[in-house]
Design a protein around this motif. Sequence first.
Motif, PDB file in Angstrom:
ATOM      1  N   MET A   1       0.829  -1.204   0.000  1.00  0.00           N
ATOM      2  CA  MET A   1       0.000   0.000   0.000  1.00  0.00           C
ATOM      3  C   MET A   1       0.863   1.254   0.000  1.00  0.00           C
ATOM      4  SD  MET A   1      -2.996   1.261  -0.053  1.00  0.00           S
ATOM      5  CE  MET A   1      -4.124  -0.081   0.410  1.00  0.00           C
ATOM      6  N   ARG A   2       1.916   1.255   0.804  1.00  0.00           N
ATOM      7  CA  ARG A   2       2.793   2.435   0.872  1.00  0.00           C
ATOM      8  C   ARG A   2       3.486   2.658  -0.475  1.00  0.00           C
ATOM      9  NH1 ARG A   2       5.144   5.675   4.666  1.00  0.00           N
ATOM     10  NH2 ARG A   2       7.206   6.498   4.144  1.00  0.00           N
ATOM     11  N   SER A   3       3.949   1.581  -1.106  1.00  0.00           N
ATOM     12  CA  SER A   3       4.592   1.709  -2.416  1.00  0.00           C
ATOM     13  C   SER A   3       3.628   2.305  -3.427  1.00  0.00           C
ATOM     14  CB  SER A   3       5.066   0.338  -2.899  1.00  0.00           C
ATOM     15  OG  SER A   3       6.086  -0.165  -2.090  1.00  0.00           O
ATOM     16  N   ALA A   4       2.374   1.822  -3.398  1.00  0.00           N
ATOM     17  CA  ALA A   4       1.391   2.309  -4.364  1.00  0.00           C
ATOM     18  C   ALA A   4       1.058   3.779  -4.123  1.00  0.00           C
ATOM     19  CB  ALA A   4       0.127   1.454  -4.270  1.00  0.00           C
ATOM     20  N   LEU A   5       0.897   4.151  -2.854  1.00  0.00           N
ATOM     21  CA  LEU A   5       0.518   5.533  -2.542  1.00  0.00           C
ATOM     22  C   LEU A   5       1.642   6.505  -2.872  1.00  0.00           C
ATOM     23  CD1 LEU A   5      -1.471   5.119   0.804  1.00  0.00           C
ATOM     24  CD2 LEU A   5      -2.347   5.569  -1.498  1.00  0.00           C
ATOM     25  N   ILE A   6       2.890   6.076  -2.688  1.00  0.00           N
ATOM     26  CA  ILE A   6       4.018   6.962  -3.024  1.00  0.00           C
ATOM     27  C   ILE A   6       3.993   7.308  -4.507  1.00  0.00           C
ATOM     28  CG2 ILE A   6       6.529   7.026  -3.289  1.00  0.00           C
ATOM     29  CD1 ILE A   6       6.732   5.496  -0.675  1.00  0.00           C
ATOM     30  N   GLY A   7       3.812   6.274  -5.348  1.00  0.00           N
ATOM     31  CA  GLY A   7       3.762   6.547  -6.789  1.00  0.00           C
ATOM     32  C   GLY A   7       2.590   7.436  -7.157  1.00  0.00           C
ATOM     33  N   LEU A   8       1.436   7.169  -6.561  1.00  0.00           N
ATOM     34  CA  LEU A   8       0.236   7.970  -6.861  1.00  0.00           C
ATOM     35  C   LEU A   8       0.422   9.418  -6.414  1.00  0.00           C
ATOM     36  CD1 LEU A   8      -2.768   7.936  -7.794  1.00  0.00           C
ATOM     37  CD2 LEU A   8      -3.372   7.398  -5.435  1.00  0.00           C
ATOM     38  N   ALA A   9       0.920   9.597  -5.187  1.00  0.00           N
ATOM     39  CA  ALA A   9       1.056  10.956  -4.637  1.00  0.00           C
ATOM     40  C   ALA A   9       2.125  11.755  -5.383  1.00  0.00           C
ATOM     41  CB  ALA A   9       1.400  10.867  -3.145  1.00  0.00           C
ATOM     42  N   THR A  10       3.254  11.133  -5.667  1.00  0.00           N
ATOM     43  CA  THR A  10       4.310  11.879  -6.367  1.00  0.00           C
ATOM     44  C   THR A  10       3.865  12.252  -7.783  1.00  0.00           C
ATOM     45  OG1 THR A  10       5.313   9.762  -6.980  1.00  0.00           O
ATOM     46  CG2 THR A  10       6.238  10.897  -5.085  1.00  0.00           C
ATOM     47  N   GLY A  11       3.124  11.369  -8.434  1.00  0.00           N
ATOM     48  CA  GLY A  11       2.644  11.689  -9.779  1.00  0.00           C
ATOM     49  C   GLY A  11       1.688  12.868  -9.766  1.00  0.00           C
ATOM     50  N   LEU A  12       0.724  12.853  -8.836  1.00  0.00           N
ATOM     51  CA  LEU A  12      -0.233  13.962  -8.749  1.00  0.00           C
ATOM     52  C   LEU A  12       0.460  15.262  -8.353  1.00  0.00           C
ATOM     53  CD1 LEU A  12      -3.229  12.145  -7.027  1.00  0.00           C
ATOM     54  CD2 LEU A  12      -3.288  13.248  -9.265  1.00  0.00           C
ATOM     55  N   ALA A  13       1.368  15.174  -7.381  1.00  0.00           N
ATOM     56  CA  ALA A  13       2.053  16.388  -6.907  1.00  0.00           C
ATOM     57  C   ALA A  13       2.929  16.984  -8.005  1.00  0.00           C
ATOM     58  CB  ALA A  13       2.893  16.054  -5.671  1.00  0.00           C
ATOM     59  N   ALA A  14       3.702  16.136  -8.688  1.00  0.00           N
ATOM     60  CA  ALA A  14       4.603  16.652  -9.723  1.00  0.00           C
ATOM     61  C   ALA A  14       3.809  17.277 -10.866  1.00  0.00           C
ATOM     62  CB  ALA A  14       5.484  15.517 -10.251  1.00  0.00           C
ATOM     63  N   THR A  15       2.716  16.636 -11.275  1.00  0.00           N
ATOM     64  CA  THR A  15       1.910  17.188 -12.373  1.00  0.00           C
ATOM     65  C   THR A  15       1.253  18.499 -11.955  1.00  0.00           C
ATOM     66  OG1 THR A  15       1.459  14.919 -13.059  1.00  0.00           O
ATOM     67  CG2 THR A  15       0.099  16.633 -14.027  1.00  0.00           C
ATOM     68  N   GLY A  16       0.685  18.517 -10.751  1.00  0.00           N
ATOM     69  CA  GLY A  16       0.018  19.730 -10.294  1.00  0.00           C
ATOM     70  C   GLY A  16       0.975  20.904 -10.152  1.00  0.00           C
TER      71      GLY A  16
END
Length: 557
Positions: A57-72
């Motif tokens: 879960m932590r691995s998945a959330l890191i990828g999701l959060a970094t992708g959203l943050a970097a794009t935003g």
Amino acid sequence: MKRRFVMPSVILALVGLPVLAGLASTIGPAFGYLPALGGDDLTFDHIAALAAQPHLMRSALIGLATGLAATGISLGLVMLFTAAFAGTPMFSRIQHLLSPLLSVPHAAAAFGLAFLVAPSGLAMRLVSPALTGYASPPDWLVPHDPLGLTMVAGLVAKEMPFLFLVTLAALPQVPLREARHLSASLGYGRIRGFLVSTWPLVYRQIRLPVFAVLAFASSVVDMAMILGPDLPAPLPVRIAEWMADSDLQMRFLASAGALLQFGLTLTAMALWLTVEKLSSLVLRRMSGSGARHVNDQVICGIACAAMMISAVMIFLGLAALFVWSVAGLWPFPALLPHSLTLKPWMRALPEVAGPIITTIALAGSSSALALLLAIGLLWREDCRPGGLLQPLLYLPLLVPQLCFVFGLQILGLVLGFGSSFALLLLIHLIFVLPYVVLSLSQPWQAFDRRYERVAVGLGKAPLTILLRIRLPMLTRACLTAFAVGFAVSAGLYLPTLLIGAGRIVTITTEAVALSSGGDRRIIGVYALLQTIIPFAGFLIASLVPHLLFRDRRAMRI
């Protein structure tokens, strides 16, 4: 002028079918169906095995959060800077500063950033020990920080120039000057006036590239290996490790992970759509509130500073790579090495000659083919905004590489296709074509059609007009699009790793493989070579028009 070509069918066969076939070939093994490895029955065992992986879960959330943050962050900075400075001399200066960053591969930029912000990196040496008091590197977990902040910074630095490029391509298609004058006459500040009157029109045109950035940032592998957290690593890195495992049964687990990654990217896009709706409501409230916000100089300054700092970080990182590549003894906190040596270059060059030749051959071939296809598409006028072909072109960028390239690898093995240069060239072409079309479309649309009308009046055939008038006058634009495609191909990591299967290696796969090693001098050499190759493409694209048209001043613009 009606041209009877089958370009949409060619694009569908070249781009759409491999992506869909790759996705299907990933889904099957995820549910246990892969007869070549003894998987004859459908089962949920591999999904359950994936769910049992520690810290999934932590691995998945890191990828999701970094992708959203970097794009935003990337899109927000580009939006604010464009709102504040579009049409000003500062806008042109930042444009010239950011444009070379397109030629820097993601892995090289990540290595440069790592060498800059590491506890013993260049940034810390600049202020130590005078300001920090450190006589030895502090015990900081940077890069590889647990929250992935360094990875977000690297992604922002690399994706912002791309979003800036597509915004530049969209600006000529909106009434920017008229909207500026109207909003100014109504008393709006530059930023608020732009956001209310022009940004919705611009964003509508760059929406697909934004989603492409989101898909890439949430599933990137090479930058995550260099800058991302280690324990646990982001999900894309763990999937890549399962894919490369010598135990073939791990392919089932990797397929299940790729399916999860596909779901995470879809989740990121769903969240982004929600943000879009909220932003639309906010803009509507802003326009209806009547507030003008004339004093926006602080926001203008912040946007400009953020763009400049992002670019300067990449350039300083490249400088750090160069210094490390020729450094002899360089203890902390010395700002410069005690001695310089060429031994790292002498040691690396004989080994890297083969990967360099492969990189140039792959990048040159795929970019040339992509340029021909892009010219065909634009000439046939199939690539207009809002058309069906444009989403199809972006499909390889909207679907995470992990999810369909791995499936293509499995499909190739099942069908008996081993790793070959031709197959790898086809995969590179799928990724290069969208960028080449994007780079060429703006100058193509801006071409003065009066030249063509004169030629038609003189009885010239459409093909003659294309070859004798339009293409010579767009030589610089064509070469620039070729250089962009060359840089994209040279920087491709995961497709080259999976389809090349370790038998076909490029400078990028070799450089990323060194990320786990501790020899900064060799890493510096490889990362610099990885940067020099695409930069040479841009240099050639800049010099060739001067040589071709040295006797025609009007053609050398």
